[in-house]
Scaffold this motif. Sequence first.
Motif, mmCIF file in Angstrom:
data_model
loop_
_atom_site.group_PDB
_atom_site.id
_atom_site.type_symbol
_atom_site.label_atom_id
_atom_site.label_comp_id
_atom_site.label_asym_id
_atom_site.label_seq_id
_atom_site.Cartn_x
_atom_site.Cartn_y
_atom_site.Cartn_z
ATOM 1 N N GLN A 1 1.175 -1.453 -0.071
ATOM 2 C CA GLN A 1 0.351 0.067 0.023
ATOM 3 C C GLN A 1 0.931 1.225 -0.592
ATOM 4 O OE1 GLN A 1 -3.324 -0.438 2.822
ATOM 5 N NE2 GLN A 1 -3.009 -1.999 2.859
ATOM 6 N N VAL A 2 1.897 1.177 0.402
ATOM 7 C CA VAL A 2 3.035 2.034 0.431
ATOM 8 C C VAL A 2 3.060 2.310 -0.825
ATOM 9 C CG1 VAL A 2 5.285 3.742 1.664
ATOM 10 C CG2 VAL A 2 3.872 2.521 2.857
ATOM 11 N N ARG A 3 4.260 1.070 -1.208
ATOM 12 C CA ARG A 3 4.397 1.424 -2.738
ATOM 13 C C ARG A 3 3.610 2.669 -3.726
ATOM 14 N NH1 ARG A 3 4.916 -3.020 -3.179
ATOM 15 N NH2 ARG A 3 7.642 -3.037 -2.560
ATOM 16 N N LEU B 1 -2.586 4.989 7.330
ATOM 17 C CA LEU B 1 -2.407 3.274 6.731
ATOM 18 C C LEU B 1 -1.482 2.710 8.100
ATOM 19 C CD1 LEU B 1 -1.737 1.020 5.888
ATOM 20 C CD2 LEU B 1 0.148 1.905 4.466
ATOM 21 N N ALA B 2 -0.866 3.789 8.570
ATOM 22 C CA ALA B 2 -0.273 4.002 10.453
ATOM 23 C C ALA B 2 -1.528 3.418 11.486
ATOM 24 C CB ALA B 2 0.638 5.139 11.373
ATOM 25 N N GLY B 3 -2.973 4.028 11.338
ATOM 26 C CA GLY B 3 -3.023 3.810 12.620
ATOM 27 C C GLY B 3 -4.504 2.838 12.105
ATOM 28 N N PRO C 1 2.015 -4.570 13.639
ATOM 29 C CA PRO C 1 3.161 -3.728 14.577
ATOM 30 C C PRO C 1 4.027 -2.534 13.894
ATOM 31 C CG PRO C 1 2.122 -5.624 14.863
ATOM 32 C CD PRO C 1 1.780 -5.686 14.404
ATOM 33 N N GLN C 2 4.703 -3.667 13.510
ATOM 34 C CA GLN C 2 5.747 -3.305 12.961
ATOM 35 C C GLN C 2 6.089 -1.727 12.004
ATOM 36 O OE1 GLN C 2 8.607 -6.113 10.813
ATOM 37 N NE2 GLN C 2 10.282 -4.599 10.626
ATOM 38 N N ALA C 3 5.262 -2.239 10.753
ATOM 39 C CA ALA C 3 4.884 -1.722 9.733
ATOM 40 C C ALA C 3 4.231 0.010 10.204
ATOM 41 C CB ALA C 3 3.912 -2.199 8.630
ATOM 42 N N ILE D 1 5.718 3.490 9.866
ATOM 43 C CA ILE D 1 5.604 4.782 9.121
ATOM 44 C C ILE D 1 5.831 5.183 10.278
ATOM 45 C CG2 ILE D 1 3.350 5.229 8.236
ATOM 46 C CD1 ILE D 1 2.643 2.608 7.503
ATOM 47 N N ARG D 2 4.868 5.500 11.408
ATOM 48 C CA ARG D 2 4.504 6.495 12.320
ATOM 49 C C ARG D 2 6.496 7.113 12.319
ATOM 50 N NH1 ARG D 2 1.137 3.532 15.709
ATOM 51 N NH2 ARG D 2 -1.083 3.741 15.647
#
Length: 489
Positions: free
Chosen positions: A27-29, A370-372, A377-379, A383-384
């Motif tokens: 999703q980040v990509r 996405l961070a929310g 948890p690592q992602a 991101i945060r």
Amino acid sequence: MSGPLTTGVATLCHEIVTKISSDAGGQVRQIGDRLHDPLRVAIAGRLKAGKSTLVNALIGRRVAPTAAGECTRVVTRFRYGPADRIDVITREGERRSLPLDDDGMVPARLGVPAARVAYVDVTLTSDRLRDLTVVDTPGLASTDIAGSARAEEAVGIDADSAGEITAAEAVMYVFTQAVRADDLRALEAFHAASARLATSPINAIGVLGKVDTLTGGAGDPWPVAGPLAQQQARLLTRTVGDVVPVAALLAETAEAGRLTAADRDALAKLATLPAAELTLLLASADLFRNRPAPVSAEQRDRLLTRLDLYGIGFACAQLAAEPRLGTGELVRRLLAASGFERLRDTVDRTFRWRCDAIKAGWALTRLERLAGYSNDPQARQTIRDALENTLRDPAYHRLRLLDAAQRAASGSVPLPADWERELIRLATSDDPRWILELPEADAGELAAAAISAAGRWRAYAVDGAGPAQARIAHVAHRGFHLLAQEVRR
């Protein structure tokens, strides 16, 4: 179209992807890849509001069908490509290619039931699409229509339109005549479905369409259209930045080159009629088609489809005053009479000039979401951390400003009107003369004015502002200090 902010956020996305491998990484990509695309603007509005006609004027080609049909009930994206091409994408992910029809338009029938179509992807060689992708949505259904089986029609929105608005970075809302209660409910539904920055007064424009029909015939609509657009702008002050009146049919005809020399000659013949006879002829479409006239019924019908009664009356007046007026000059005057040039300037000022900040803000908003909600948890933490580090960079303070300006413009954090306008200028432009409203100032004067503005915002933060206003004021205070430093450099 990329700028320093979008380039930096794209780099940020790439760095995040190298650290996570879950679905969140994909999703980040996608977010990073989207930053390299042109700004996407969705055209929204009621059924039969003239959205597709406006799309054609914006593109400069008559390619979007304007008559009711299968293709007008689906989402259609118009983007730049090396060749003209149509692809129908189904809900199952299948892609089917079609040619343009004999008139160079999207065909009325798509070969797939509209209910199965996710969207139609149209690539065109139009230079106007190099930095702007235009999305034509099916429109807001009237809540006056009884018996609909679709729950979405309770607020006048269909799911595909909502999805495209959500995916867009900017929106144009098209109205005809006065804004009605169900228009407002539909806009609220779009606003709720949208990305935070996509439907605010910063990144949304209202269009009062079909102004040539306001007087019911060939009479001049502009004395009515101007005040009506201002009234709509006041009603929608927390939804759109401006409401621009446009005669979209005239704009489409002029921009797409649809008026020929033969059309001009037919108009010239009509212009020779006695004034009273021409006035009667232009009293209604039926009279124009059926009363005796020095032009064939077929030619008159063609003129109606290109100019309608107001445009025909306007063109006849120009040719009566200047019988030797050429086709090219007549087209230029019709374009001026359409109001489209003001809309184009508004699109440039509201969308194109702010494109870098709009797209970067859109991407960071999605990264925050996405961070929310990511299940990894690592992602979430990666991101945060990346976002926090990025926003410490003074170069990205513009993104904090954009967020603060959106909160003020949407009314969630009220500010005095003058302060709100100043904050929006600071957030959405890098031109210090425009921000500070000093068009003739030199660098020293600009720096002094920026420092003075920073002081005013700091004073407001510590005396007279509530907690939410104070947070915005501190962001503006730092923004004006950074502007002063930039001017000195």
